[in-house]
Design a protein around this motif. Structure first.
Motif, PDB file in Angstrom:
ATOM      1  N   ASP A 401       0.832  -1.213   0.000  1.00 16.38           N
ATOM      2  CA  ASP A 401       0.000   0.000   0.000  1.00 16.38           C
ATOM      3  C   ASP A 401       0.862   1.256   0.000  1.00 16.38           C
ATOM      4  OD1 ASP A 401      -2.180  -1.644   0.041  1.00 16.38           O
ATOM      5  OD2 ASP A 401      -2.573  -1.437   2.188  1.00 16.38           O
ATOM      6  N   ALA A 402       1.977   1.231   0.726  1.00 19.73           N
ATOM      7  CA  ALA A 402       2.862   2.400   0.742  1.00 19.73           C
ATOM      8  C   ALA A 402       3.450   2.652  -0.641  1.00 19.73           C
ATOM      9  CB  ALA A 402       3.964   2.197   1.768  1.00 19.73           C
ATOM     10  N   LEU A 403       3.788   1.565  -1.344  1.00 19.80           N
ATOM     11  CA  LEU A 403       4.315   1.721  -2.704  1.00 19.80           C
ATOM     12  C   LEU A 403       3.256   2.311  -3.631  1.00 19.80           C
ATOM     13  CD1 LEU A 403       6.593   1.242  -4.732  1.00 19.80           C
ATOM     14  CD2 LEU A 403       5.678  -1.069  -5.099  1.00 19.80           C
ATOM     15  N   VAL A 557     -10.509  19.243  19.893  1.00 20.03           N
ATOM     16  CA  VAL A 557     -10.451  18.099  18.984  1.00 20.03           C
ATOM     17  C   VAL A 557      -9.662  16.988  19.667  1.00 20.03           C
ATOM     18  CG1 VAL A 557      -9.774  17.281  16.710  1.00 20.03           C
ATOM     19  CG2 VAL A 557     -10.494  19.649  16.995  1.00 20.03           C
ATOM     20  N   GLU A 558     -10.241  15.784  19.650  1.00 16.41           N
ATOM     21  CA  GLU A 558      -9.576  14.615  20.209  1.00 16.41           C
ATOM     22  C   GLU A 558      -8.942  13.818  19.075  1.00 16.41           C
ATOM     23  OE1 GLU A 558     -10.697  10.466  22.563  1.00 16.41           O
ATOM     24  OE2 GLU A 558     -12.050  12.183  22.656  1.00 16.41           O
ATOM     25  N   TYR A 559      -7.607  13.586  19.187  1.00 15.84           N
ATOM     26  CA  TYR A 559      -6.867  12.867  18.165  1.00 15.84           C
ATOM     27  C   TYR A 559      -6.496  11.483  18.685  1.00 15.84           C
ATOM     28  CZ  TYR A 559      -6.306  17.515  16.088  1.00 15.84           C
ATOM     29  OH  TYR A 559      -6.533  18.746  15.558  1.00 15.84           O
ATOM     30  N   GLN A 560      -6.668  10.469  17.837  1.00 19.43           N
ATOM     31  CA  GLN A 560      -6.262   9.112  18.158  1.00 19.43           C
ATOM     32  C   GLN A 560      -4.811   8.912  17.735  1.00 19.43           C
ATOM     33  OE1 GLN A 560      -8.276   7.112  19.870  1.00 19.43           O
ATOM     34  NE2 GLN A 560      -9.923   8.655  19.773  1.00 19.43           N
ATOM     35  N   CYS A 561      -3.991   8.423  18.675  1.00 19.42           N
ATOM     36  CA  CYS A 561      -2.553   8.295  18.403  1.00 19.42           C
ATOM     37  C   CYS A 561      -2.231   7.159  17.444  1.00 19.42           C
ATOM     38  CB  CYS A 561      -1.796   8.065  19.716  1.00 19.42           C
ATOM     39  SG  CYS A 561      -1.900   9.461  20.858  1.00 19.42           S
ATOM     40  N   GLU A 562      -3.141   6.251  17.271  1.00 19.95           N
ATOM     41  CA  GLU A 562      -2.873   5.088  16.441  1.00 19.95           C
ATOM     42  C   GLU A 562      -2.611   5.511  15.003  1.00 19.95           C
ATOM     43  OE1 GLU A 562      -4.940   0.843  15.159  1.00 19.95           O
ATOM     44  OE2 GLU A 562      -5.961   2.218  16.513  1.00 19.95           O
ATOM     45  N   GLY A 563      -1.478   5.086  14.443  1.00 14.98           N
ATOM     46  CA  GLY A 563      -1.124   5.369  13.065  1.00 14.98           C
ATOM     47  C   GLY A 563      -0.315   6.626  12.871  1.00 14.98           C
ATOM     48  N   PHE A 564      -0.095   7.431  13.914  1.00 13.96           N
ATOM     49  CA  PHE A 564       0.648   8.678  13.756  1.00 13.96           C
ATOM     50  C   PHE A 564       2.080   8.400  13.324  1.00 13.96           C
ATOM     51  CE2 PHE A 564      -2.738  11.219  15.183  1.00 13.96           C
ATOM     52  CZ  PHE A 564      -2.368  12.562  15.142  1.00 13.96           C
ATOM     53  N   LEU A 565       2.743   7.449  13.989  1.00 10.50           N
ATOM     54  CA  LEU A 565       4.145   7.184  13.661  1.00 10.50           C
ATOM     55  C   LEU A 565       4.295   6.628  12.255  1.00 10.50           C
ATOM     56  CD1 LEU A 565       4.579   7.603  16.739  1.00 10.50           C
ATOM     57  CD2 LEU A 565       6.264   5.769  16.630  1.00 10.50           C
ATOM     58  N   GLU A 566       3.435   5.697  11.896  1.00 10.15           N
ATOM     59  CA  GLU A 566       3.539   5.084  10.577  1.00 10.15           C
ATOM     60  C   GLU A 566       3.313   6.112   9.481  1.00 10.15           C
ATOM     61  OE1 GLU A 566       4.399   2.191   7.912  1.00 10.15           O
ATOM     62  OE2 GLU A 566       4.512   2.026  10.097  1.00 10.15           O
ATOM     63  N   LYS A 567       2.299   6.969   9.666  1.00 11.62           N
ATOM     64  CA  LYS A 567       1.993   7.991   8.655  1.00 11.62           C
ATOM     65  C   LYS A 567       3.072   9.057   8.620  1.00 11.62           C
ATOM     66  CE  LYS A 567      -2.990   7.245   9.019  1.00 11.62           C
ATOM     67  NZ  LYS A 567      -4.284   7.815   9.435  1.00 11.62           N
ATOM     68  N   ASN A 568       3.684   9.349   9.750  1.00  8.62           N
ATOM     69  CA  ASN A 568       4.748  10.349   9.769  1.00  8.62           C
ATOM     70  C   ASN A 568       6.014   9.814   9.099  1.00  8.62           C
ATOM     71  OD1 ASN A 568       5.815  12.889  10.511  1.00  8.62           O
ATOM     72  ND2 ASN A 568       6.893  11.931  12.220  1.00  8.62           N
ATOM     73  N   LYS A 569       6.284   8.516   9.303  1.00  6.93           N
ATOM     74  CA  LYS A 569       7.463   7.930   8.648  1.00  6.93           C
ATOM     75  C   LYS A 569       7.258   7.802   7.145  1.00  6.93           C
ATOM     76  CE  LYS A 569       8.902   5.069  12.589  1.00  6.93           C
ATOM     77  NZ  LYS A 569       9.055   3.671  13.065  1.00  6.93           N
ATOM     78  N   THR A 571       6.951   5.043   5.304  1.00  9.23           N
ATOM     79  CA  THR A 571       8.032   4.150   4.904  1.00  9.23           C
ATOM     80  C   THR A 571       7.770   3.554   3.533  1.00  9.23           C
ATOM     81  OG1 THR A 571       8.360   3.589   7.221  1.00  9.23           O
ATOM     82  CG2 THR A 571       9.344   2.122   5.573  1.00  9.23           C
ATOM     83  N   VAL A 572       8.711   3.744   2.642  1.00  8.09           N
ATOM     84  CA  VAL A 572       8.690   3.107   1.334  1.00  8.09           C
ATOM     85  C   VAL A 572      10.052   2.447   1.156  1.00  8.09           C
ATOM     86  CG1 VAL A 572       8.441   3.432  -1.138  1.00  8.09           C
ATOM     87  CG2 VAL A 572       7.132   4.857   0.425  1.00  8.09           C
ATOM     88  N   PHE A 573      10.057   1.112   0.879  1.00  6.00           N
ATOM     89  CA  PHE A 573      11.314   0.379   0.763  1.00  6.00           C
ATOM     90  C   PHE A 573      12.083   0.858  -0.450  1.00  6.00           C
ATOM     91  CE2 PHE A 573       9.188  -3.406   3.031  1.00  6.00           C
ATOM     92  CZ  PHE A 573       9.350  -2.767   4.243  1.00  6.00           C
ATOM     93  N   GLU A 574      13.354   1.153  -0.205  1.00 11.31           N
ATOM     94  CA  GLU A 574      14.199   1.705  -1.256  1.00 11.31           C
ATOM     95  C   GLU A 574      14.403   0.719  -2.388  1.00 11.31           C
ATOM     96  OE1 GLU A 574      18.604   3.835  -1.670  1.00 11.31           O
ATOM     97  OE2 GLU A 574      17.868   3.100   0.267  1.00 11.31           O
ATOM     98  N   GLU A 575      14.426  -0.583  -2.064  1.00 17.22           N
ATOM     99  CA  GLU A 575      14.645  -1.586  -3.108  1.00 17.22           C
ATOM    100  C   GLU A 575      13.485  -1.615  -4.100  1.00 17.22           C
ATOM    101  OE1 GLU A 575      14.893  -2.105   0.101  1.00 17.22           O
ATOM    102  OE2 GLU A 575      17.102  -2.075   0.219  1.00 17.22           O
TER     103      GLU A 575
END
Length: 1852
Positions: A401-403, A557-569, A571-575
């Protein structure tokens, strides 16, 4: 002031309500300090006890007066709070249908969910150049303010459009860009706008998707910079995108869709070019089926795909790139279908030969195995080594999905880059206006990283907004020198610090992302530890450890912490990226080129909405060492940088704010949901603006406005000459608390609520005054009513008493008369009764006596008849007894005999049954038979005996019968005799009875006859009376029918006249339309001509080094204008040198009028060629006939050859000259054109070159034919030279008449003269043989003449026969048509028959009239043409004969008869002509046109003097028959007039002067043209001055076109002069002082873009109109033309006034209607003073008059609606509804127009067919006509003043 003064009984307040947010209520009693409960009465009729808060003890918000409700600017409200804002918006949106409202510097736009007619070009023109506060709120007003501030302050501008999804942000931004493109005036404006609009389908397809709130929601923000050059014209644009929602590519919520482009691809999968993509239904793909809603109702994805591809083509994206885009998008869909299978908990695999992955690899051009490997593995690098690690199924799915998201983001960037390249301009940008279309504040049930970024951006924007508002407030206070104190406003810097400062939320998020084992939970704990209980804006939810709450400026506004790190990173594999970069598909590596370049916020983006920075048109190179480091930057860090860049851009510009509001979630048109509206108002900062304004002095009045409004609160002694001091004195008395107001330099500043208090005082004062006025008027009315009633009562009593006396006298007379009548009546009754009784007695006696006699007779008759009856009865009884006895005896005999027979039979039976019998029978049958035989014999014997007995008995019977018969006959005879006697008696009795009966019948008949006679008499009398009545009725009916017939005939006549008038009007309208179209084309032509001149000047300036030897022609000669204007003269061969002598570079631009005229001229040349070819054929026949004789004349033939060689040389030289000129023209077209001019129009130039080539070829051919004809004419004229007979002159005349062109005639005679001037050897060499030859030639010519006469007679007979046949055929057709018409009429009723016959007769007569008129016109033209030809031929023949006489020897003169020659006598008196030398033409034009001062000529000289002088010069050139001089003079004159108007085109006097002179010149050309239609009013002397040699009809058309252009320029000049005066003088200025009150105005009135330039009044307009009229009269302009100018001026005044009225809510009031009607009456009075009422100017003001009446009429009941509909006939439905919606009461005593009444008006007007356009076309110019106006001035009496400097001109 104290609350007790405001919260009094009947005061209205706002109280909170859970459903309606705020509800209105009314106080039932006064509030006293300390009260805890307020008694309120709600609007729905309920009473309520409202308890105050015991802590705060805050009172409910006060409601503004109704007069302030519905204001254009919310800051104009006296009470500034949330319910007031909400109510004002709702009233404007629901009741007035107004979607725009100002709130200080913010424009609030509510989405109507309906198309409104307020965005047309007429609206744009209305807002263009207007101050922002002068017009109703509109997006165009904001755009105009930004445009003007950019031009005035030379500072870049920004328009920030924000709002929820579906609120209309994109539409608002689009309209703003359309406004810039329309008003910027750039030549490429439409092109830029079209490109920007063409980018919309592309950006919507790749950036918009269906959500639960909007079917076409933009899932990204954009900032478009529209670039302008130094002239502030659009030159290009650039687009930046923000916050793309990448997560939508791989996930969609329920009832939502992915981006539109994927569904468009799936819907178009069956197209042949898409077969390779191997797509199918959207439900087959994981990335498009998650929402469960693949189809949008009413949207065809296939058609949308076609629009997207078309837009790509318009923006220059080639087909190959488009297919590449679609391949990548299809690959993303197939990538989403790649499935993973788990091998264990830490590894997974893809099934072998997996079809989705195989398709993805084929589309992307990558290796299947390599992609399969890196989807299931990743590479880990440590400090010492690198190794490959398998990943789990969940990790592989996330990596896939990230790709997909990464590929889509790169493709999005690539498309934006190409869009920017298409919008990029090579011209240097001077300034720009940015339009920001971005999300507003968002809050959902579950808020994640995407909402966090959006709200963070809105915090920054809100901070910038607050600072800007605060800055404006501060500037206003400083400008007005008000003591400024710090206004406390909400500063959201703490919230921004919480997010972006060190150890802020973003900083902690980035730090946690760097941790090897960082999770969302650990990050949440760090947030709690760092900010909880330390920052007031940060909170922790009670029931969650994985969420946090931020107090934003709009809401928590109440924010859910779930997914914050993944979306901030992100991540897309360089290979995986490397595999894609190694693709064989060339386009795919292009998407990832920016990975190796400098930092770009678009390189790696969040899995939510991708923040983008400016996408450059050309990528920039970065340092190689930065790649890995920059690639590791988090999304939050990149987003923060991108946001800072945006804020820097906005801070460097002047911002303008547009807040879009979504009124409801169901997309219902004009439906207002208060809850949703309040939520958005709080989020978009509108209420914050209100709060900042309310904290200071929100209400601001100028001193004059305050004085005008509150003059009623002042006493006469308080009014001073100084308005400022007056206002100060009054305010000190009215408002005791001085802190509630401040006095500025030009304005008074009030605290919130003070204006409402002043309005209350004003209303109380007015109410008290009204009560006093009402009391006085009511007393006066009742007193008048009492006096009137008393007078009426006395009058009634007098009349009643008289009436009663008359009635009593009448009663007495009646009583006496009744007594007399009774006496005589009673006597009559008694006498009549006696007579009746006597008559009845006599009748009874007669009847009784008759009855008794009749009874006695009947008794006697009965006795006699009884005796006779007894006799006959007794005889009958005796006979009956005898017969009965006989019958009984016979019966007894028969009975006895029967008894005896029965006994015998019984015995026989007994014997037959005995035993002995049977035995006998059994013994033998023979005995039996014998016995039987014997028995038979016995029986026979018995039979015979019986027969004998019978015979005897029969004889006895017969005898007895005969006897009895004789007795019977005897008895019958006796009986008959008795019967006869009895019958005779009976007949006598019957006769007596009959006679009696006849007597009775006669008597009864007599009586009946008498009765019938009486009855018949009565019936006859009745019948006569009936017949008389019927006769009377018939006479009446006859008269009625005659009257009806007369009326019907009259009605039919009137109907036909009306139809004729209507048809005439329709024809006039069609003619005006054609004139208007033609004049608009002329206007466009002149505009293009001016544009061409400007471009030519620019091109000249751009050329730095002129070519050597180039000489610039005189500026007074415009070859362009000459070519355009006089292209109709191309037919004459002499025009070619004239045109080609002009500079060729001036002929570069393609002029369509020239092109069309050339085509028309080519057609004419072809026709002339055909005519000349026929003439040549006839001449060739003559040549063939005389060929034998020509061989005998070698010397004459040699002369002809010599002549032909000369002509051939002339032709060759002329062709060479034309070729040189054509080459120069081609060279100029190819070399001397500016690149930007020639490049786009190269095909058009080639067409023009081809056309010019064909024209030149046609001219060459025509010249050859003319030369051939001339040679033929010369051969004939040589023979004519040697004889002078009548036959030869006749032939010469015929040949000359066959020549239609003047040029041909001239050339022919020139050739003839040359021949005549040849050596006289012909005469000397002729001997006797020659004379014989002449005789022979004469005979031959006579034969030819006879033959030609015979042929012509034959042709005439054939033509006559053909004409007769055609006439017979037409008569047959007419007869058939008449028969058909008669048959049809017979079937119709009589009335329709009469009408049809009349209609047919009128039609027939009309057709005949038209035919006769056509014939008459043709005959007139023929007569005029023949007269002109006769004059020309006579003159030429005279010259020819003079030339012949010069070449003839004296001997011949003696021998041959001499024809008399007409020698013109030179008259000594002045002939009305002016002579000048050819070289003085430029001097003439310079002194008479270019340097002439109109004012001096108009004051000191006769009107139209330049026109008379020019015409007199043209007359002299015509007298000399010098066509070159005529053409040159007219060309120079027209070009010079154009040059003067271009140079001084803004001066009304100059334009008016030359319009007058052009018209006079045109009239002179008509008056002296020689045409009878223009010579009716001429004197005999003027008729002698008519032109003789040239027909200047074409030049008259050219001058007419020039006059039209000058008239249009005159209209533009006066429009520019009047336009600034109209609105101020007609609407804003109070002509009637004190009628209209001034209402409070908001902030927008203070932010005008320009300073006041002085106030215009109605007197200013009238003075200007007087000035215009006097100037036109001084210049001698035609009265009809003056009327047309005045009509146009009044139309401009009415249209601009009405348009401003329709766009200004503050002007739609009752008092303003009175002001407008008064102003219109003053204009009408001006028309009456100038005798211009019949000019049609008053009718142009009718829409304005009706609009003013509409403001004043009553607007409540259905009758009012009917009256309005019938009254407002000149207004359209849209205009009527708009005025009713805008109607605003100025005082509380007026009432608003109800919504139901407006709907009633709309229902009544729904069938009216009118234009849906709201505004009038103020730029409309009525078609102008120039009626012929001959001059009575004699040309010979005109004197040329020395002041003109025309001494070189001499009078002839």
């Amino acid at each position: 002031m104290a609350a007790s003064e405001l919260y009094t009984k009947f005061a209205r307040v706002w109280i909170p309500d859970p459903e309606e947010v705020w509800k209105s209520a009314e106080l039932l009693k006064d509030y006293k300090p300390g009260d805890k409960v307020l008694l309120l009465h709600l609007e729905e009729g309920k009473d309520l006890e409202y308890r105050l808060d015991p802590k705060t003890k805050e009172l409910p918000h006060l409601r503004n007066p109704d007069i302030l409700v519905g204001e254009n600017d919310l800051t104009a409200l006296s009470y500034l709070h949330e319910p007031a804002v909400l109510h004002n918006l709702r009233v404007r949106f629901i009741d007035s249908k107004l979607i725009y409202t100002y709130c200080g510097i913010v424009l609030v736009a509510i989405n109507p969910y309906e198309q409104l007619p307020i965005y047309g070009e007429d609206i744009i023109n209305a807002y263009s150049g207007q101050n922002m506060g002068d017009m109703d709120p509109h997006i165009f007003a904001v755009a105009e303010e930004a445009y003007k501030q950019m031009a005035r302050d030379e500072r870049n501008q920004s328009i920030i459009v924000s709002g929820e999804s579906g609120a209309g942000k994109t539409v608002s931004a689009k309209y703003a860009m359309r406004y810039f493109a329309t008003v910027s005036g750039s030549a490429s404006e439409a092109n830029v706008e079209e490109k920007v609009l063409a980018s919309n389908p592309i950006m919507e397809s790749i950036g918009n998707a269906k959500t639960t709130r909007n079917d076409n929601s933009s899932r990204f923000g954009k900032y478009i910079e529209i670039g302008f050059d130094k002239r502030y014209r659009i030159i290009g644009a650039n687009m930046r995108t923000y916050l793309l929602e990448k997560s939508r590519v791989v996930f969609q919520a329920e009832e939502e869709r992915n981006y539109h482009i994927f569904y468009q691809l799936c819907a178009s999968a069956k197209l042949p070019e898409f077969k390779m993509l191997r797509l199918g239904n959207a439900d087959n793909f994981h990335y498009t089926k998650q929402g469960g809603s693949p189809v949008i109702e009413g949207v065809d994805d296939t058609k949308e795909m076609a629009h997207t591809r078309q837009a790509c083509t318009l923006l220059g994206i080639s087909e190959s790139y488009q297919m590449g885009i679609f391949r990548i998008l299809a690959g993303i869909l197939h990538l989403g279908n790649v499935a993973f299978t788990s091998r264990d908990s830490d590894s997974c695999t893809i099934p072998p030969k997996h079809e989705p992955l195989s398709i993805f690899s084929d589309l992307m051009g990558v290796d299947y195995e390599e992609m399969c490997h890196w989807l299931c593995h990743r590479k880990l690098a440590t400090a010492t080594e690198t190794y490959i690690k398998p990943i789990s199924k969940l990790q592989a799915t996330n990596a896939r999905d990230a790709l997909a998201k990464h590929i889509y983001a790169k493709l999005f960037n690539w498309i934006v880059d190409h869009v920017n390249q298409a919008l990029h301009s090579a011209v240097k940008q001077h300034s720009f206006i940015g339009v920001l279309d971005i999300y507003g504040f968002e809050t959902f049930e579950i808020n994640s990283f995407e909402q966090f970024c959006i709200n963070y951006a809105n915090e920054k924007l809100q901070q910038q907004f607050n600072m800007h508002v605060f800055k404006l407030e501060q500037e206003e206070y400083m400008k007005e020198q008000i003591p400024w104190t710090l206004i406390d406003f909400y500063d959201n810097q703490p919230c921004i610090n919480l997010i972006e400062s060190k150890l802020g939320i973003l900083d902690l998020l980035d730090e946690e992302c760097k941790m090897p084992k960082g999770t969302d939970d650990t990050w949440a704990q760090k947030l709690y530890n760092t900010h909880l209980n330390k920052c007031a804006l940060f909170e922790k939810p009670r029931l969650s450890n994985k969420a946090f709450i931020i107090q934003h400026f709009a809401d928590k506004v109440e924010y859910q912490c779930e997914g914050f790190l993944e979306k901030n990173k992100d991540t897309v594999f360089e290979e995986q990226i490397k595999v894609l970069k190694s693709s064989k598909f060339k386009m795919l590596p292009e998407l990832f080129q920016d990975d190796e370049k400098a930092i770009s916020p678009t390189s790696a983006t969040s899995s939510g909405r991708m923040p983008l920075s400016r996408t450059p048109a050309k990528p920039t190179k970065g340092r190689p060492g930065q790649t890995a480091k920059e690639h590791k930057k988090t999304v939050g860090h990149q987003f923060r940088n991108s946001l800072h860049l945006l804020m820097e851009t906005l801070n460097a510009t002047t911002p303008h704010y547009v807040r879009c509001i979504k009124p409801n979630d169901f997309k219902f048109p004009f439906t207002f949901d208060e809850k949703r509206a309040v939520q958005q108002l709080r989020a978009c900062g509108v209420l914050e603006t209100i709060r900042i304004s309310a904290a200071g002095f929100p209400s601001r009045w100028t001193y004059q406005e305050f004085f005008s409004r509150y003059r009623v609160l002042m006493k006469q002694k308080d009014v001073l000459s100084d308005r400022k001091q007056t206002c100060k004195n009054v305010l000190e008395k009215l408002i005791l608390d001085k802190d509630k107001y401040q006095f500025g330099k030009t304005k008074i500043f009030f605290r919130a609520g003070q204006v409402a208090y002043l309005e209350k005082l004003r209303a109380d004062k007015l109410r008290a005054a009204c009560i006093r006025i009402q009391k006085t008027i009511r007393g006066w009315l009742l007193r008048k009513k009492y006096l009137r009633m008393r007078k009426a009562a006395i009058t009634v009593q007098r009349y009643v008493r008289g009436y009663q006396a008359r009635c009593y006298a009448k009663f007495l007379r009646r009583t006496k008369a009744a007594t007399i009548i009774q006496k005589y009546w009673r006597m009559y009754i008694v006498r009549r009764k006696y007579k009746i009784r006597r008559t009845a007695t006599i009748v009874l006696q007669s009847y009784l006596r008759g009855y008794l006699a009749r009874n006695r007779y009947r008794k006697m008759l009965r006795e006699h008849k009884a005796v006779i009856i007894q006799k006959w009865v007794r005889g009958w009884l005796a006979r009956t007894g005898y017969k009965r006895s006989m019958h009984a005896i016979i019966y007894l005999q028969c009975c006895f005999r029967r008894m005896m027979a029965k006994r015998e039979l019984k015995k026989l039976k007994i014997e037959a049954r005995s035993v002995e019998r049977y035995k006998k029978l059994h013994i033998g049958m023979e005995n039996k038979i014998m016995q039987l035989q014997r028995k038979v014999d016995e029986q026979n014997k018995d039979y015979k005996c019986l027969m004998e007995k019978l015979t005897t008995l029969e004889g006895i019977y017969n005898s007895e019968t005969e006897k009895l018969r004789s007795d019977l006959e005897r008895l019958q005879l006796s009986e008959e005799e008795a019967k006869v006697a009895t019958g005779r008696v009976l007949s006598l009795q019957e006769e007596i009875a009959k006679l009696r009966k006849d007597l009775e019948q006669t008597q009864s008949e007599k009586k009946s006859i008498e009765e019938r006679a009486d009855k018949y008499k009565q019936e006859t009398e009745q019948l006569v009376s009936n017949l008389k009545e019927e006769n009377t009725l018939l006479k009446q009916e006859k008269e009625a029918l005659n009257h009806l017939i007369v009326e019907q005939a009259k009605e039919m006549t009137e109907t036909m006249e009306k139809k004729l008038v209507e048809e005439t009007k329709q024809l006039e309208l069609d003619l005006n339309d054609e004139r208007l179209r033609y004049q608009n084309l002329l206007n466009e032509f002149s505009r293009l001509e001016e544009r061409y001149d400007d471009l030519k000047e620019e091109m000249t300036l751009m050329v730095n080094v002129p070519k050597p030897g180039h000489k610039r022609t005189d500026s007074t000669h415009s070859s362009n204008e000459s070519e355009y204007t006089f292209s109709s003269e191309i037919a004459e061969t002499e025009d070619m040198p004239l045109r080609t002598e002009e500079p060729s570079e001036k002929k570069v631009p393609l002029d369509m009028s020239l092109f069309l005229k050339l085509q028309k001229r080519v057609t004419e040349l072809e026709q002339e060629k055909q005519v000349m070819q026929d003439e040549l054929d006839r001449k060739e026949e003559q040549v063939l006939r005389s060929k034998a004789k020509e061989e005998e004349r070698p010397q004459i033939r040699g002369a002809e050859l010599e002549y032909e060689s000369l002509k051939r040389q002339e032709l060759e030289s002329e062709n060479k000259k034309l070729k040189n000129e054509l080459n120069e023209l081609r060279k100029a077209l190819s070399e001397k054109s500016a690149p930007e001019v020639t490049a786009p129009g190269a095909p058009a130039y080639r067409v023009l070159m081809e056309q010019l080539t064909s024209v030149s070829e046609e001219l060459d051919v025509r010249k050859e034919e003319v030369l051939i004809l001339r040679s033929q004419l010369v051969s004939q004229k040589e023979a004519i030279q040697h004889k002078n007979t009548m036959t030869d002159s006749t032939i010469l005349l015929e040949d000359v008449q066959k020549m239609k062109d003047k040029g041909e005639i001239a050339q022919a005679y020139i050739g003839l003269k040359e021949t005549n001037r040849s050596p006289a050897m012909d005469c000397h060499e002729l001997n006797e043989d020659g004379e014989l030859w002449l005789v022979y030639e004469g005979l031959k010519q006579a034969n030819r003449l006879l033959e030609s006469q015979l042929q012509s007679q034959k042709r005439s007979h054939e033509n006559e026969a053909e004409a007769l046949r055609g006439e017979i055929q037409s008569l047959k057709e007419e007869n058939n048509r008449q028969q058909q018409l008669l048959a049809q009429n017979l079937q119709l009723p009589p009335e329709a028959r009469i009408e049809a016959s009349l209609q047919h007769e009128i039609t027939r007569l009309t057709n005949e009239n038209l035919d006769l008129m056509e014939q008459l016109e043709k005959q007139d033209k023929t007569v005029r043409k023949l007269k002109k030809q006769l004059k020309v031929f006579a003159k030429k023949i005279g010259e020819l004969e003079v030339g012949q006489m010069e070449n003839i020897s004296p001997g011949q003169i003696i021998d041959e008869p001499i024809r008399p020659v007409n020698i013109p006598r030179k008259e000594k008196d002045f002939q009305g002509m002016l002579e000048y030398k050819k070289e003085d033409e430029q001097k003439l034009v310079k002194n008479l046109i270019l340097e002439l001062k109109p004012r001096g000529v108009a004051v000191n000289l006769i009107p139209g003097l330049p026109a008379y002088i020019l015409f007199m010069c043209v007359r002299h050139a015509d007298y000399l028959n010098d066509d070159q001089k005529v053409r040159s003079l007219l060309t120079s004159t027209i070009n010079s007039i154009k040059k003067v108007l271009k140079k001084r085109g803004d001066d009304f006097e100059t334009v008016s002067f030359w319009l007058s002179n052009t018209c006079r010149f045109l009239h002179c050309l008509k008056q002296y043209s020689g045409e009878e239609g223009f010579m009716k009013h001429n004197t005999s002397r003027q008729n002698e001055h008519c032109l003789t040699n040239f027909d200047l009809a074409e030049y008259r058309q050219v001058l007419s076109d020039l006059a039209i252009q000058i008239y249009q320029q005159l209209v533009r000049v006066l429009e520019n002069i009047l336009q600034p005066m109209i609105v101020s003088g007609m609407l804003e200025h109070e002509t009637i002082q004190g009628v209209s009150g001034v209402k409070p105005t908001g902030l927008r009135k203070r932010t005008s873009s320009i300073a006041d330039e002085g106030t215009y009044t109605l007197d200013s307009i009238l003075r200007q109109l007087n000035s215009f009229h006097s100037v036109m009269c001084q210049h001698g302009m035609d009265p009809e033309l003056i009327k047309q100018v005045v009509k146009q001026m009044f139309y401009i005044v009415g249209a601009i006034t009405l348009n401003n009225l329709l766009l200004r809510k503050d002007m739609c009031s009752w008092s303003k209607g009175m002001q407008i009607r008064y102003n219109v009456s003053q204009l009408e009075e001006w028309l009456r003073d100038k005798n211009l009422m019949n000019s049609g100017a008053k009718e142009t003001l009718e829409p304005l008059i009706q609009a003013a009446q509409l403001l004043q009429v009553k607007k409540k009941t259905d009758d009012d609606a009917e009256a309005i509909c019938s009254m407002c006939s000149a207004l359209t439905t849209a205009q009527i509804v708009k005025v009713l919606n805008l109607y605003t009461p100025v005082n509380e005593f007026e009432e608003r127009v109800s919504v139901s009444f407006i709907r009633t008006i709309q229902m009544r007007l729904r069938d009216r067919k009118d234009s849906p356009q709201l505004l009038m076309d103020a730029k409309h110019i009525f078609p102008v006509t120039f009626p012929f106006n001959p001059s009575s001035l004699a040309l010979e009496t005109i004197q040329i003043p020395a002041s003109l400097g025309l001494g070189f001109i001499s009078r002839v």
